[in-house]
Motif scaffolding. Sequence first.
Motif, short mmCIF file in Angstrom:
data_model
loop_
_atom_site.label_atom_id
_atom_site.label_comp_id
_atom_site.label_asym_id
_atom_site.label_seq_id
_atom_site.Cartn_x
_atom_site.Cartn_y
_atom_site.Cartn_z
N UNK A 49 -2.62 54.30 -45.45
CA UNK A 49 -3.04 52.92 -45.73
C UNK A 49 -1.97 52.20 -46.54
N UNK A 50 -1.90 50.87 -46.42
CA UNK A 50 -0.91 50.11 -47.18
C UNK A 50 -1.24 50.00 -48.67
N UNK A 51 -2.43 50.44 -49.07
CA UNK A 51 -2.81 50.46 -50.49
C UNK A 51 -3.28 51.87 -50.82
N UNK A 99 -16.10 48.91 -36.21
CA UNK A 99 -16.10 48.73 -37.66
C UNK A 99 -16.84 47.46 -38.06
N UNK A 100 -17.44 47.51 -39.24
CA UNK A 100 -18.21 46.37 -39.73
C UNK A 100 -18.09 46.25 -41.23
N UNK A 133 -9.34 54.62 -40.32
CA UNK A 133 -8.25 53.66 -40.16
C UNK A 133 -8.80 52.29 -39.78
N UNK A 134 -9.74 52.26 -38.85
CA UNK A 134 -10.34 50.99 -38.45
C UNK A 134 -11.13 50.37 -39.59
N UNK A 135 -11.80 51.22 -40.38
CA UNK A 135 -12.56 50.71 -41.53
C UNK A 135 -11.63 50.05 -42.53
N UNK A 159 -7.37 62.85 -40.98
CA UNK A 159 -6.68 61.77 -40.27
C UNK A 159 -6.37 60.62 -41.21
N UNK A 160 -6.95 60.66 -42.41
CA UNK A 160 -6.68 59.64 -43.44
C UNK A 160 -5.92 60.29 -44.59
#
Length: 388
Positions: A49-51, A99-100, A133-135, A159-160
């Motif tokens: 993730x970018x953060x 995702x939501x 990733x989608x979340x 995967x994360x």
Amino acid sequence: MSIETTITRAWQRKAAWLWLLLPISWLYGLLVFLRRQAYRLGMLSSFRAPVPVMVIGNVTVGGSGKTPLIITLVSYLQQQGVKVGVISRGYGGDTSQMPALVTKESLPSTVGDEPCLIVNTTAAPMAVCPNRKQAITTLLNAHPDLQLIIADDGLQHYALQRDIEWIVVDVARGFGNEQLLPTGFLREPIARLKNTTVIYHEKPNGVSALNDSENLAQRLTMQLQPDELYPLLSVDELVELNAAKSAIPLSANAVPSKGDKVHAISGIGYPQRFFATLSTLGFDVIGHPYPDHHNFSLTELLQYTEHPMIVTTKDAVKIRTVLLTEISKINAIKSNESIDSHNGNDIRALINRLWILPVTATLSDTCYQTLQQQLTALDINMATSSHS
């Protein structure tokens, strides 16, 4: 009784027949090892993730207190000026709608019960999807200024990629027979705890049964402190419903007190902890365990009569939706009989019997000190080191 409930009870009493499943546990353990190695060696791709990402999880099946811990951490970080968001797989929700983003208007049937509870309590930005990733992408598109993302129950989701891992260990429950699924309730071997941040969930005012040789002053511990009971529907909500000329006249009821016999209804990962807490508070408990994330029906709830009913905040999220939906149905046909043949007086009596026991995760000073050190290493600075 469901298969899940049967297996859970067998784990709790360390039933001898579970050892017949040991070959399956060996196979499961091999698959866990190979999968983790595949991610470690880059054979399977993972998302950065970018953060910074902080994962809260456990190595056991069932509740360990993760959700109250996340709520406490999010609230604390918000007070310190850190812009924090949360992601979850949204267990129990509708994956076709993911995702939501989770809002205070979201339904448990859409996003899951725990995400609803987290957002209703903290108002933190949150997104759900089995694909983390989608979340994260969905969450950052809506809130690009987030400094930290907390992943609920993502310990085994390799995967994360993650920057911080906190693993919660329930000291009272321990590790059972210390075997992997399905012989025991371990998702990963106990060795997984090495080189991570382990938070020991202990009983309030209790003495740890784990790591007795460790300096207690340096232990990373949490406790779940019960708060005051409150009704499923608040006085303001009852007034609002009555003002709308509800077909069911609603009124507040007296809060259950010490010594009262109560029905304890629980669909959490480890319901015995909830029952034990109520007993400690002085209630005469009739326990009714249900599978984790259970979707309660009106018929199930109406069977518990004569005594007050006490539920967890997690279960209350879904039960509340069930009752408000039923009230709407009854009001829509302007009758004391609902379309499901439940009498309006039965619904009113049920609402008057339902109470919620909230709990708050309290952390040791070393937890906050560790968190501050970990965030500082990620260039996330907090406004103050105080957590009062």
